[in-house]
Design a protein around this motif. Structure first.
Motif, PDB file in Angstrom:
ATOM      1  N   ARG A 400      36.382  46.883  19.105  1.00 41.20           N
ATOM      2  CA  ARG A 400      35.542  47.863  19.795  1.00 41.20           C
ATOM      3  C   ARG A 400      34.730  48.636  18.776  1.00 41.20           C
ATOM      4  NH1 ARG A 400      39.788  52.551  21.915  1.00 41.20           N
ATOM      5  NH2 ARG A 400      40.736  53.022  19.896  1.00 41.20           N
ATOM      6  N   ASP A 405      29.333  54.376  22.236  1.00 44.25           N
ATOM      7  CA  ASP A 405      30.159  54.382  23.430  1.00 44.25           C
ATOM      8  C   ASP A 405      29.941  53.101  24.226  1.00 44.25           C
ATOM      9  OD1 ASP A 405      27.813  54.672  24.964  1.00 44.25           O
ATOM     10  OD2 ASP A 405      27.975  56.849  24.960  1.00 44.25           O
ATOM     11  N   SER A 406      30.812  52.871  25.207  1.00 44.47           N
ATOM     12  CA  SER A 406      30.808  51.590  25.921  1.00 44.47           C
ATOM     13  C   SER A 406      29.521  51.363  26.693  1.00 44.47           C
ATOM     14  CB  SER A 406      32.006  51.524  26.865  1.00 44.47           C
ATOM     15  OG  SER A 406      31.978  52.586  27.806  1.00 44.47           O
ATOM     16  N   ASP A 434      37.411  49.848  26.498  1.00 42.80           N
ATOM     17  CA  ASP A 434      36.291  49.745  25.573  1.00 42.80           C
ATOM     18  C   ASP A 434      36.441  48.562  24.622  1.00 42.80           C
ATOM     19  OD1 ASP A 434      34.718  52.143  26.275  1.00 42.80           O
ATOM     20  OD2 ASP A 434      36.535  53.193  25.692  1.00 42.80           O
ATOM     21  N   GLN A 461      31.138  59.053  21.413  1.00 41.89           N
ATOM     22  CA  GLN A 461      32.233  58.181  21.792  1.00 41.89           C
ATOM     23  C   GLN A 461      32.827  58.629  23.133  1.00 41.89           C
ATOM     24  OE1 GLN A 461      33.489  55.304  19.828  1.00 41.89           O
ATOM     25  NE2 GLN A 461      31.362  55.714  19.344  1.00 41.89           N
ATOM     26  N   PHE A 463      36.017  57.006  24.071  1.00 38.26           N
ATOM     27  CA  PHE A 463      37.383  56.451  24.170  1.00 38.26           C
ATOM     28  C   PHE A 463      38.322  57.595  24.531  1.00 38.26           C
ATOM     29  CE2 PHE A 463      35.316  53.312  21.956  1.00 38.26           C
ATOM     30  CZ  PHE A 463      35.227  53.458  20.598  1.00 38.26           C
TER      31      PHE A 463
END
Length: 463
Positions: A400, A405-406, A434, A461, A463
């Motif tokens: 990841r 960020d995702s 993620d 981020q 997560f």
């Protein structure tokens, strides 16, 4: 329109043109109805033959990406409706299949080898030989336990893995998927409880849900299932079975260590739990290792293998190794549900194994994957990605982004024509993650490299 064709690549030039045209359409967001430059102009700019460009455009027409008008050239086709052009299939590859996948997107999160990696010469020769000399294989089912010649070859290969069993304990199946299906339907019933690894194999989760089996999650570590958590789960829930990957776990790419393998068998014996060991990537491994079936002395482990991942997804051949009573029950259900497996496919595989062609194929695959894995790990490190366990073999890397960020990662993937795994595909509870399954065979593609580089910029981020 510069397509950047690499004439040294293993991918055929026509397919490169297809992918490059699709990438251009996607990145430029070309509107439906827009006319493409003439095939002659595209060929001249990129030093290609016009026939090559025409064939590539015709392939895109067949995929519904382009349209053709007689005397007027090629046009961008209107997108299909949502109901026609989209389906969610996380149990197949953990990806969402849309019109975008027809645009030559790279299946970075896919579960198998790309088409360009498959070798056809030995397979084609074996198919011709079986067609010419084994008429029974062309028209008849295989025997209930599988073709004897193939089971002999499987037994010899298992001996190389320190799994010493007689042929009466081996049954062939139509791939590992049928093997798991037979095991679940034969040995479990609705309401039963089993332990599965998280993250884990999405197809298994769907199969267990279909049969009404309750799943209890044990976290997967780089060394195998978390033993402390596993012991607590066995005490609390008294499950019927444990499903476990041994080598090159899907999706993390990590493998069991000897200490963890021994402890799993001890706990399974103490708590009366049957172990189903999924080792479909066994042929991508060389050297010593810890397989549960090799350590099992009580016939409590059911071992599942397959040739589909290395040879061909269309040549559906897998197998199960278990105690004679279990094999007998599985064989009965196999005959009731499918009248046996394909005698033709089994005959073709038996010839490839007997001739040594299959052994040479997997050696080449290991070498190529090892080279690409090393390069992919370096690319991920340069892009600031976190890698789970740094696998030393197999097909997958679990990673990841530390910097993006995702949502941003998925946006960049779409822009560069990269298909990622569905965010919920590898969770038994369908929870979003993620982490991404990175297919080593796709990770060194220029589109993947560009995608990873684009995620290297610092981003918030989540997560």
């Amino acid at each position: 329109m510069e397509l950047r064709i690499d004439r040294q690549a293993l991918v055929p030039v026509v397919q490169q043109v297809v992918d490059a045209l699709a990438c251009w359409l996607r990145q430029c967001e070309v509107s439906p109805g827009t006319r493409l430059p003439s095939t002659r102009q595209i060929a001249r700019i990129n030093l290609l033959s016009q026939s090559c460009v025409v064939e590539a455009c015709e392939r895109l027409v067949a995929q519904g990406v382009l349209g053709a008008r007689h005397g007027a050239g090629f046009f961008v086709a209107a997108p299909a409706s949502a109901t026609q052009g989209q389906r969610d299939s996380p149990w197949l590859e953990g990806t969402q299949v849309t019109r975008g996948s027809a645009l030559g997107e790279l299946k970075l999160g896919g579960g198998g080898l790309p088409e360009s990696w498959h070798e056809t010469d030995d397979l084609s020769y074996a198919i011709r030989e079986v067609s010419r000399t084994d008429m029974a294989a062309l028209f008849n089912y295989s025997t209930p336990l599988g073709l004897p010649a193939l089971r002999q070859q499987i037994r010899k290969r298992l001996q190389q893995l320190d799994i010493n069993v007689g042929e009466h304990r081996i049954m062939t199946t139509a791939g590992a998927s049928q093997a798991l299906d037979l095991i679940v339907r034969t040995l479990l019933k609705p309401g039963d409880c089993v332990v599965v690894e998280s993250p884990g194999y999405s197809m298994l989760f769907e199969l267990l849900r279909l049969q009404g089996v309750t799943m209890i999650e044990v976290p997967r570590t780089p060394r195998g299932p978390d033993i402390v958590v596993l012991e607590a789960l066995l005490l609390k829930h008294r499950p019927r079975a444990l499903f476990c990957n041994s080598f090159y776990h899907n999706p993390t790419g990590c493998s069991l260590t000897p200490v963890v393998a021994q402890r799993i068998l001890q706990l399974a014996k103490t708590h009366g739990v049957r172990v189903i060991e999924d080792d479909v990537y066994a042929d991508l491994h060389s050297g010593p290792g810890a397989r549960l079936a090799a350590l099992d002395v009580d016939e409590n482990v059911i071992y599942v293998g397959s040739f589909s991942k290395t040879l061909s997804s269309s040549l559906r051949v897998g197998f199960v190794v278990a105690g004679t009573d279990v094999i007998s029950r599985l064989g009965e259900v196999k005959m009731i549900s499918s009248m046996g497996a394909s005698g033709f496919c089994e005959s073709v595989l038996a010839r490839l194994l007997a001739s040594g062609a299959y052994r040479k194929l997997v050696v080449r695959l290991r070498q190529r994957l090892n080279s690409d894995r090393e390069a992919a790990l370096q690319v991920l490190e340069d892009a600031g990605w976190e890698v789970f366990g740094k696998p030393v073999g197999g097909l997958f890397i679990w990673a990841r982004s530390r910097k993006s960020d995702s949502a941003y990662v998925r946006t960049q993937a779409h822009y560069f024509g990269v298909l990622l795994s569905c965010a919920t595909a590898f969770s038994p509870a369908s929870e979003a993650s993620d982490w991404q399954r990175i297919n080593v065979a796709c990770a060194c593609d220029p589109r993947a490299r560009a995608f990873f580089q684009a995620t290297a910029a610092d981003r918030p981020q989540s997560f």
